[in-house]
Scaffold this motif. Structure first.
Motif, PDB file in Angstrom:
ATOM      1  N   LEU A 179      78.276 120.222  15.637  1.00  0.00           N
ATOM      2  CA  LEU A 179      78.127 120.136  14.179  1.00  0.00           C
ATOM      3  C   LEU A 179      79.449 119.995  13.441  1.00  0.00           C
ATOM      4  O   LEU A 179      79.585 119.137  12.575  1.00  0.00           O
ATOM      5  N   GLY A 180      80.441 120.807  13.755  1.00  0.00           N
ATOM      6  CA  GLY A 180      81.712 120.768  13.032  1.00  0.00           C
ATOM      7  C   GLY A 180      82.406 119.420  13.105  1.00  0.00           C
ATOM      8  O   GLY A 180      82.685 118.796  12.066  1.00  0.00           O
ATOM      9  N   PRO A 181      82.686 118.937  14.326  1.00  0.00           N
ATOM     10  CA  PRO A 181      83.336 117.628  14.423  1.00  0.00           C
ATOM     11  C   PRO A 181      82.483 116.487  13.858  1.00  0.00           C
ATOM     12  O   PRO A 181      83.013 115.544  13.271  1.00  0.00           O
ATOM     13  N   THR A 182      81.170 116.593  14.011  1.00  0.00           N
ATOM     14  CA  THR A 182      80.281 115.557  13.467  1.00  0.00           C
ATOM     15  C   THR A 182      80.372 115.515  11.953  1.00  0.00           C
ATOM     16  O   THR A 182      80.519 114.436  11.349  1.00  0.00           O
ATOM     17  N   ALA A 183      80.309 116.672  11.317  1.00  0.00           N
ATOM     18  CA  ALA A 183      80.403 116.733   9.855  1.00  0.00           C
ATOM     19  C   ALA A 183      81.762 116.228   9.380  1.00  0.00           C
ATOM     20  O   ALA A 183      81.841 115.483   8.383  1.00  0.00           O
ATOM     21  N   ALA A 184      82.814 116.597  10.086  1.00  0.00           N
ATOM     22  CA  ALA A 184      84.152 116.142   9.697  1.00  0.00           C
ATOM     23  C   ALA A 184      84.295 114.634   9.861  1.00  0.00           C
ATOM     24  O   ALA A 184      84.883 113.961   9.005  1.00  0.00           O
ATOM     25  N   ALA A 185      83.755 114.077  10.936  1.00  0.00           N
ATOM     26  CA  ALA A 185      83.830 112.626  11.155  1.00  0.00           C
ATOM     27  C   ALA A 185      83.056 111.880  10.074  1.00  0.00           C
ATOM     28  O   ALA A 185      83.566 110.912   9.495  1.00  0.00           O
ATOM     29  N   ILE A 186      81.848 112.327   9.779  1.00  0.00           N
ATOM     30  CA  ILE A 186      81.038 111.661   8.747  1.00  0.00           C
ATOM     31  C   ILE A 186      81.723 111.756   7.386  1.00  0.00           C
ATOM     32  O   ILE A 186      81.792 110.763   6.650  1.00  0.00           O
ATOM     33  N   ALA A 187      82.244 112.933   7.050  1.00  0.00           N
ATOM     34  CA  ALA A 187      82.957 113.097   5.778  1.00  0.00           C
ATOM     35  C   ALA A 187      84.168 112.173   5.714  1.00  0.00           C
ATOM     36  O   ALA A 187      84.442 111.555   4.671  1.00  0.00           O
ATOM     37  N   SER A 188      84.888 112.039   6.819  1.00  0.00           N
ATOM     38  CA  SER A 188      86.063 111.158   6.856  1.00  0.00           C
ATOM     39  C   SER A 188      85.664 109.709   6.610  1.00  0.00           C
ATOM     40  O   SER A 188      86.350 108.983   5.881  1.00  0.00           O
ATOM     41  N   PHE A 189      84.557 109.276   7.204  1.00  0.00           N
ATOM     42  CA  PHE A 189      84.106 107.896   7.003  1.00  0.00           C
ATOM     43  C   PHE A 189      83.658 107.660   5.558  1.00  0.00           C
ATOM     44  O   PHE A 189      83.904 106.590   4.995  1.00  0.00           O
ATOM     45  N   ILE A 190      83.024 108.640   4.948  1.00  0.00           N
ATOM     46  CA  ILE A 190      82.610 108.507   3.542  1.00  0.00           C
ATOM     47  C   ILE A 190      83.840 108.390   2.643  1.00  0.00           C
ATOM     48  O   ILE A 190      83.903 107.529   1.757  1.00  0.00           O
ATOM     49  N   VAL A 191      84.830 109.247   2.862  1.00  0.00           N
ATOM     50  CA  VAL A 191      86.076 109.187   2.092  1.00  0.00           C
ATOM     51  C   VAL A 191      86.760 107.833   2.307  1.00  0.00           C
ATOM     52  O   VAL A 191      87.260 107.210   1.359  1.00  0.00           O
ATOM     53  N   ALA A 192      86.751 107.354   3.533  1.00  0.00           N
ATOM     54  CA  ALA A 192      87.382 106.065   3.852  1.00  0.00           C
ATOM     55  C   ALA A 192      86.729 104.935   3.062  1.00  0.00           C
ATOM     56  O   ALA A 192      87.416 104.085   2.481  1.00  0.00           O
ATOM     57  N   LEU A 193      85.414 104.908   3.014  1.00  0.00           N
ATOM     58  CA  LEU A 193      84.711 103.852   2.278  1.00  0.00           C
ATOM     59  C   LEU A 193      84.954 103.959   0.776  1.00  0.00           C
ATOM     60  O   LEU A 193      85.041 102.942   0.076  1.00  0.00           O
ATOM     61  N   PHE A 194      85.081 105.174   0.280  1.00  0.00           N
ATOM     62  CA  PHE A 194      85.400 105.368  -1.132  1.00  0.00           C
ATOM     63  C   PHE A 194      86.733 104.706  -1.473  1.00  0.00           C
ATOM     64  O   PHE A 194      86.851 103.942  -2.434  1.00  0.00           O
TER      65      PHE A 194
END
Length: 114
Positions: free
Chosen positions: A34-49
């Motif tokens: 869960l932790g690394p998955t949430a961090a990876a998804i959050a990073s990709f969302i920030v990247a697209l922003f």
């Protein structure tokens, strides 16, 4: 501050965010942690922003070429250093070609606002 400087700053932040997300993917263990998955998804969302902000000034083709090229090189470096994944000579040559392509786009292309 110049809109071009802001756009390239947004692109740099987007690249770093995407690089972080990509680097975290092995730690997600196929999205079972869960932790690394949430961090990876959050990073990709920030990247697209940030990518969307770069596109206000820099054309999509140029932005995406820089985004992919720099992101691939950074991710390959992390793969070698932290995950001990070896690169053969062909991979190193390909990475050098990617770097050359990003330089050519930024230095010689008239598609990029200067």
């Amino acid at each position: 501050m110049s809109p071009l400087v802001i756009a390239y700053g947004a692109l740099a932040l987007g690249i770093v965010s995407e690089f972080i997300g990509s680097s975290l993917l092995p730690r997600t263990e196929q999205f079972t942690k869960l932790g690394p998955t949430a961090a990876a998804i959050a990073s990709f969302i920030v990247a697209l922003f940030f990518l969307s902000h770069a596109l206000k000034v820099v054309p999509l083709g140029v932005t995406y070429a820089i985004w992919c090229g720099v992101g691939m090189v950074l991710t390959a470096v992390v793969s070698v250093v932290f995950y001990r994944s070896p690169l053969d000579p062909a991979a190193v040559l390909g990475i050098l070609f990617i770097i050359c392509g990003v330089v050519v786009i930024n230095v010689f292309s008239t598609s990029v606002p200067h």
